[in-house]
Design an enzyme around this catalytic site. Structure first.
Site: not given
Ligand code: DQQ
Length: 514
Positions: A40-41, A102, A160, A227
């Site tokens: 993901n990110d 992240s 976060r 986020e």
């Molecule tokens: N993905 C992460 C988080 C964030 C989110 C977790 C956004 O830290 O807020 O994998 O896609």
């Protein structure tokens, strides 16, 4: 082509993820993907001594979001990527036992330093890790978590993700940090902190708080939590000639909505807004973006292209999640952000097909010379008021599956719309085929510079600097290679070039643990 939905037992385990990923016809070939498993990110984006570093949220054990690690890849050209050792692994115990979420990379007096969200149970808290000189090996700070609790006496929705920068000069230099959050009953927010050493942080206050009661359900709803906040300045100088952008991804109760940004001015401890904008009309298909200023002074941004197929389909494919192409972000003339793929990507262009300029012949013409599932199409159109132009990609010979990019100009001539019709992009009823759309800025001459990058299931569209990113999953991917153009009303095709795009990755499986 149809998916083989019957899998041998054990196929949902880590075994063979990279091999299965390689066989999936929906896997992009010039977008960055993880070797297998989940991505993901984008995290820790940086250009360090001439090398671009792309870290990312990674689960090498399965194509599901669980116990997230930090994957790492490097590039010298933003086109070809080398897998590096996994940078962060969740601890056997401690603040990141359940995931390394992240964060960012900063240069702490020459020491590469990561600031990330350690997850333990349902809670995320800021953690720090310091890197070797080559950014390959990372040591977590024994003082983690470096902030032990969210701000007191505030009822928060989550806490976060980090944006960290050095500010001030000489003796007065200080680290500042934003942590994404939300205040229950109010809206999403970014909490501002200050530190001398990245270890001990003083809470300053909310930099800016949204109003979640406004525009709920709309495409610019700011959500109940922000986020991946990302604050940067575009242009030079303090006032005239520069704008600050505060990018965030609107989240609510586990649902990832869309990336937005405020333009305005960051000064002192607050951000004074000018306007709220949509960052990418693909909504959750360009989520959690992060940017960095590279050594050439460019603002480079990546985002996460989520999947539009089922969790089960992801598990069977052995991989999921695509990193966007790197984008250069500049200030648009209307005060928003202008986005374009980095010019380096033209290195992957192969055979060029040119279509003669003129008026597109009627509602639809199939361009038999242009075919493929890895394409870069660049066109300039001129739309009279009330006109619509269409570019069709990934079309099967019988037209049963086709994806339509549409640009149109309102009858009053003043405004335009960029639209992506995915309704017929796939005959698979389980994939997301919802359309996407947004405003297209137009000059009085009705000119549209349209760039469409097709990479199997990944689609990135840029029209007059606005972006629309999405995923498509034709059920007959080998046949869905047709391209065509069409128009309603007075449309002039000023230029049309298409290239086959080479793959940026070699054909063999990539190790899950480089
Ligand atoms: N993905 C992460 C988080 C964030 C989110 C977790 C956004 O830290 O807020 O994998 O896609």
């Amino acid at each position: 082509m149809t998916h083989d939905l019957t899998l041998p037992s054990g196929s949902h385990t880590a075994e063979g993820l990279a091999e299965r990923a390689l066989r999936d016809p929906h896997r992009p070939r010039f977008h960055f993907t993880s070797p297998g498993g989940w991505l993901n990110d984008p995290n820790g984006l940086s250009h360090w001594n001439g090398v671009y570093h792309l870290f990312y949220q990674y689960n090498p054990l399965s194509a599901a979001h669980h116990r997230i690690h930090w994957g790492h890849a490097t590039s010298t050209d933003l086109v070809h990527w080398t897998d590096e050792p996994v940078a962060l692994v969740p601890g056997t115990d401690g603040p990141d036992r359940d995931g390394c979420w992240s964060g960012v990379l900063v240069d702490d007096g020459g020491v590469p330093t990561l600031v990330y969200s350690g997850r333990h149970g349902e809670q995320e808290l800021p953690c720090v890790a310091r890197g070797s000189a080559d950014l390959r090996y990372w040591t977590k700070d024994p003082a983690n978590p470096v902030i032990t609790a969210p701000p007191e006496d505030i009822d928060i929705t989550a806490f976060r993700d980090h944006c960290v920068w050095r500010e001030g000069s000489g003796e007065n230099q200080v680290w500042r940090q934003l942590v994404g959050s939300g205040i229950r009953g109010a809206g999403g927010t970014a909490f501002l902190y200050e530190s001398d050493d990245l270890r001990s942080w003083r809470y300053v206050g909310p930099l800016l708080t949204g109003d979640a009661s406004q525009n709920r359900g709309e495409l610019d709803w700011t959500g109940t939590m922000w986020e991946c906040v990302d604050l940067f300045r575009l242009g030079e100088g303090d006032e005239a000639g520069s704008t600050d952008a505060l990018v965030f991804s609107a989240w609510d109760e586990g649902t990832t909505h869309h990336p937005l940004y405020w333009t305005g001015r960051y000064q002192g401890d607050t951000f004074t807004t000018t306007a709220l904008h949509r960052l990418d009309y693909g909504e959750r298909y360009f989520y959690a973006p992060q940017s960095t200023r590279d050594e050439h002074g460019r603002r480079i941004m990546f985002g996460w292209l989520q999947e539009g197929r089922t969790d089960e389909a992801n598990a069977q494919a052995g991989w999921c999640g695509v990193m966007s192409l790197p984008r250069v972000v500049t200030l648009a003339t209307d005060g928003g952000l202008h986005q374009a793929p980095v010019p380096e990507l033209t290195e992957l262009r192969r055979e060029r097909v040119e279509v003669a300029p003129g008026r597109p012949a009627g509602p639809y013409t199939r361009l038999h010379a242009v075919r493929g599932d890895q394409l870069d199409i660049e066109t300039t159109l001129r739309l009279a008021p009330g006109a619509t132009a269409r570019l069709v990609v990934r079309e099967t010979p019988d037209g049963a599956e086709r994806t339509v990019v549409e640009v149109s100009r309102a009858h009053d001539g003043a405004s335009g719309t960029l639209r992506l019709h995915r309704e017929t992009s796939s005959l698979d009823p389980s994939v997301d085929t919802e359309p996407r759309y947004g405003t297209l800025p137009l000059d009085p001459d009705g000119r549209v510079d349209l760039r469409v990058l097709v990479d199997h299931s990944a689609l990135e569209i840029f029209a007059n600097g606005r972006a629309l990113t999405a995923r498509i999953y034709p059920t007959r991917p080998d046949e869905a290679v047709g391209v065509g153009i069409g128009a309603d009303g007075d449309v002039t095709l000023e230029r049309f070039d298409a290239w086959r795009m080479a793959s940026a990755f070699t054909d063999g499986p990539r190790p899950l643990w480089p």
